[in-house]
Write a protein that holds these residues in place. Structure first.
Motif, mmCIF file in Angstrom:
data_model
loop_
_atom_site.group_PDB
_atom_site.id
_atom_site.type_symbol
_atom_site.label_atom_id
_atom_site.label_comp_id
_atom_site.label_asym_id
_atom_site.label_seq_id
_atom_site.Cartn_x
_atom_site.Cartn_y
_atom_site.Cartn_z
ATOM 1 N N ARG A 83 -7.323 14.461 -31.215
ATOM 2 C CA ARG A 83 -8.501 13.998 -30.471
ATOM 3 C C ARG A 83 -9.511 13.327 -31.385
ATOM 4 N NH1 ARG A 83 -9.182 19.403 -26.661
ATOM 5 N NH2 ARG A 83 -7.815 18.706 -24.958
ATOM 6 N N GLU A 84 -9.675 13.865 -32.597
ATOM 7 C CA GLU A 84 -10.585 13.248 -33.553
ATOM 8 C C GLU A 84 -10.056 11.899 -34.042
ATOM 9 O OE1 GLU A 84 -13.885 14.722 -35.481
ATOM 10 O OE2 GLU A 84 -13.661 14.484 -33.317
ATOM 11 N N LEU A 85 -8.759 11.783 -34.233
ATOM 12 C CA LEU A 85 -8.172 10.497 -34.613
ATOM 13 C C LEU A 85 -8.441 9.446 -33.538
ATOM 14 C CD1 LEU A 85 -4.782 11.747 -36.074
ATOM 15 C CD2 LEU A 85 -6.578 10.563 -37.371
ATOM 16 N N LEU A 86 -8.422 9.861 -32.292
ATOM 17 C CA LEU A 86 -8.726 8.956 -31.183
ATOM 18 C C LEU A 86 -10.223 8.669 -31.122
ATOM 19 C CD1 LEU A 86 -7.683 7.417 -28.685
ATOM 20 C CD2 LEU A 86 -8.005 9.531 -27.373
ATOM 21 N N ARG A 87 -11.057 9.707 -31.230
ATOM 22 C CA ARG A 87 -12.507 9.534 -31.120
ATOM 23 C C ARG A 87 -13.039 8.598 -32.200
ATOM 24 N NH1 ARG A 87 -16.898 10.976 -33.606
ATOM 25 N NH2 ARG A 87 -15.768 12.275 -35.120
ATOM 26 N N THR A 88 -12.520 8.725 -33.410
ATOM 27 C CA THR A 88 -12.988 7.902 -34.521
ATOM 28 C C THR A 88 -12.332 6.524 -34.553
ATOM 29 O OG1 THR A 88 -11.319 8.928 -35.957
ATOM 30 C CG2 THR A 88 -13.537 9.894 -35.974
ATOM 31 N N ARG A 89 -11.460 6.260 -33.589
ATOM 32 C CA ARG A 89 -10.759 4.974 -33.450
ATOM 33 C C ARG A 89 -9.816 4.694 -34.611
ATOM 34 N NH1 ARG A 89 -15.402 0.920 -30.823
ATOM 35 N NH2 ARG A 89 -15.848 2.257 -29.018
ATOM 36 N N VAL A 90 -9.445 5.745 -35.319
ATOM 37 C CA VAL A 90 -8.355 5.587 -36.282
ATOM 38 C C VAL A 90 -7.071 5.277 -35.520
ATOM 39 C CG1 VAL A 90 -6.941 6.788 -38.001
ATOM 40 C CG2 VAL A 90 -9.427 7.077 -37.992
ATOM 41 N N ARG B 85 -18.363 15.395 -45.757
ATOM 42 C CA ARG B 85 -19.073 14.537 -44.809
ATOM 43 C C ARG B 85 -19.897 13.479 -45.542
ATOM 44 N NH1 ARG B 85 -20.548 19.883 -42.474
ATOM 45 N NH2 ARG B 85 -18.950 20.368 -40.907
ATOM 46 N N ALA B 86 -20.582 13.903 -46.604
ATOM 47 C CA ALA B 86 -21.404 12.968 -47.366
ATOM 48 C C ALA B 86 -20.552 11.889 -48.022
ATOM 49 C CB ALA B 86 -22.208 13.725 -48.425
ATOM 50 N N LEU B 87 -19.416 12.287 -48.572
ATOM 51 C CA LEU B 87 -18.526 11.317 -49.208
ATOM 52 C C LEU B 87 -17.970 10.335 -48.178
ATOM 53 C CD1 LEU B 87 -16.971 10.393 -51.759
ATOM 54 C CD2 LEU B 87 -15.125 11.911 -51.015
ATOM 55 N N ALA B 88 -17.596 10.836 -47.015
ATOM 56 C CA ALA B 88 -17.066 9.960 -45.972
ATOM 57 C C ALA B 88 -18.100 8.920 -45.567
ATOM 58 C CB ALA B 88 -16.648 10.790 -44.760
ATOM 59 N N GLN B 89 -19.348 9.338 -45.461
ATOM 60 C CA GLN B 89 -20.402 8.397 -45.105
ATOM 61 C C GLN B 89 -20.626 7.385 -46.222
ATOM 62 O OE1 GLN B 89 -24.208 10.221 -44.232
ATOM 63 N NE2 GLN B 89 -24.982 8.385 -43.231
ATOM 64 N N GLU B 90 -20.651 7.857 -47.451
ATOM 65 C CA GLU B 90 -20.876 6.966 -48.591
ATOM 66 C C GLU B 90 -19.772 5.929 -48.722
ATOM 67 O OE1 GLU B 90 -20.907 7.286 -53.483
ATOM 68 O OE2 GLU B 90 -21.331 9.075 -52.268
ATOM 69 N N GLU B 91 -18.530 6.375 -48.546
ATOM 70 C CA GLU B 91 -17.373 5.499 -48.731
ATOM 71 C C GLU B 91 -16.925 4.814 -47.439
ATOM 72 O OE1 GLU B 91 -15.947 4.670 -51.534
ATOM 73 O OE2 GLU B 91 -17.156 5.993 -52.807
ATOM 74 N N GLN B 92 -17.634 5.105 -46.334
ATOM 75 C CA GLN B 92 -17.295 4.529 -45.033
ATOM 76 C C GLN B 92 -15.840 4.824 -44.660
ATOM 77 O OE1 GLN B 92 -18.574 0.425 -44.655
ATOM 78 N NE2 GLN B 92 -20.482 0.824 -45.751
ATOM 79 N N VAL B 93 -15.517 6.110 -44.764
ATOM 80 C CA VAL B 93 -14.185 6.604 -44.418
ATOM 81 C C VAL B 93 -14.281 7.381 -43.112
ATOM 82 C CG1 VAL B 93 -12.265 8.086 -45.162
ATOM 83 C CG2 VAL B 93 -13.581 6.798 -46.849
ATOM 84 N N ALA B 94 -13.293 7.227 -42.244
ATOM 85 C CA ALA B 94 -13.261 7.998 -41.004
ATOM 86 C C ALA B 94 -13.216 9.488 -41.326
ATOM 87 C CB ALA B 94 -12.041 7.604 -40.169
ATOM 88 N N LEU B 95 -14.035 10.265 -40.612
ATOM 89 C CA LEU B 95 -14.115 11.706 -40.831
ATOM 90 C C LEU B 95 -13.717 12.443 -39.563
ATOM 91 C CD1 LEU B 95 -15.165 14.074 -42.735
ATOM 92 C CD2 LEU B 95 -17.200 14.013 -41.265
ATOM 93 N N LEU B 96 -12.761 13.365 -39.698
ATOM 94 C CA LEU B 96 -12.391 14.280 -38.622
ATOM 95 C C LEU B 96 -13.068 15.608 -38.935
ATOM 96 C CD1 LEU B 96 -8.523 13.604 -38.571
ATOM 97 C CD2 LEU B 96 -10.372 12.132 -37.749
ATOM 98 N N ASP B 97 -14.030 16.015 -38.119
ATOM 99 C CA ASP B 97 -14.788 17.222 -38.450
ATOM 100 C C ASP B 97 -14.095 18.460 -37.878
ATOM 101 O OD1 ASP B 97 -16.650 18.885 -39.525
ATOM 102 O OD2 ASP B 97 -18.383 17.851 -38.673
ATOM 103 N N VAL B 98 -12.923 18.748 -38.426
ATOM 104 C CA VAL B 98 -12.099 19.853 -37.944
ATOM 105 C C VAL B 98 -12.792 21.193 -38.193
ATOM 106 C CG1 VAL B 98 -9.836 20.961 -38.130
ATOM 107 C CG2 VAL B 98 -10.028 18.475 -38.289
ATOM 108 N N GLN B 99 -13.558 21.293 -39.260
ATOM 109 C CA GLN B 99 -14.253 22.545 -39.543
ATOM 110 C C GLN B 99 -15.207 22.912 -38.410
ATOM 111 O OE1 GLN B 99 -17.781 22.847 -40.532
ATOM 112 N NE2 GLN B 99 -17.658 25.067 -40.857
#
Length: 265
Positions: A233-240, A174-188
């Motif tokens: 659903r996460e791919l849709l929610r994050t607008r990927v 999660r921290a890396l995704a925020q730092e790198e501005q990458v879409a995150l799917l929080d499947v966990q």
């Protein structure tokens, strides 16, 4: 070392004209065919006839995406972010991706294996370093990286509460995704909540529990379909992905749609 965003963008833009000229930008329906590549472990991987009914969630994902999106499932049993890359599997994906494609990355189950130096990574150092290889590699080729926290195992405490099993790895991703501005799917987090709703007994019908095996890590068809639905659903929610890219999010998917081919000789 991580590429700067300026370097990544410049490399991607430089690669666009030739790649688009070779592949075209659209088909008759108005949307260019794109490929969603999966880099991951056994929870996502394609399973074969000798492993049935074990099912990776990557096997079910195509039923939730429209046909202009192809799923290329490169996930392999037993791999970590480190061993997948060290074996050349990441490079094989990067040699095939085109601008506009997606690279979905899910690792942690095997990164956690401290006794195996070929697979083990530390959450806040080597795990993030390897994940950056996937992120930078995709961006340098004009593809979009997507990080997915690892799906949870079936684990409950004495009071019937679903218990997380991945330690610091989800937080590190999660921290890396925020730092790198990458879409995150929080499947966990989503899978843990789903297992809690289903309960200790209900989850047995989603994992690979058979007459001879009690597997609390891998899925059967209903479990793989349920996790694939979380991913879609996460791919849709994050607008990927856009609404036109997904389908059947609220529909039942028959278990009979899951098939296990014979393994190649």
């Amino acid at each position: 070392m991580s590429l700067s965003r300026r370097q990544v963008t410049a490399a991607a833009v430089a690669s666009l004209p030739a790649a688009l000229a070779a592949t075209g930008t659209a088909h008759a329906g108005g949307h260019r065919h794109r490929t969603l590549y999966i880099a991951g472990d056994s929870t996502a991987a394609q399973k074969y006839a000798d492993a049935a009914p074990e099912t990776g969630w990557g096997m079910a994902l195509p039923f939730l995406l429209h046909r202009h999106l192809t799923v290329a499932n490169h996930a392999v049993n037993g791999r970590s972010s480190k061993s997948f890359a060290d074996e050349g599997r990441l490079e094989a994906i990067l040699s095939a991706v085109r601008p506009g494609d997606l690279l979905l990355v899910q690792f942690a189950h095997n990164d956690e294996k401290t006794a195996d130096p070929t697979r083990h990574t530390e959450p806040w150092s080597t795990y993030q370093e390897y994940l950056r290889r996937y992120v930078d590699g995709a961006r340098a080729r004009g593809a979009r990286p997507v990080l997915a926290t690892a799906v949870e195992r079936r684990r409950f405490d004495a009071e019937g509460r679903a218990v997380p099993s991945h330690g610091e790895y989800p937080a590190a991703m999660r921290a890396l995704a925020q730092e790198e501005q990458v879409a995150l799917l929080d499947v966990q987090a989503l899978s843990l909540a789903l297992w809690q709703r289903l309960g200790a007994e209900g989850t047995k019908t989603y994992f690979n529990w058979t007459a001879t095996e009690q597997d609390n890590t891998h899925f059967n068809p209903p479990g793989a379909i349920a996790v694939a639905r979380l991913v879609a659903r996460e791919l849709l929610r994050t607008r990927v992905l856009a609404p036109r890219d997904v389908r059947r999010l609220e529909e039942e998917i028959p278990e009979s749609w899951i098939t296990w081919p014979e393994a190649a000789a």
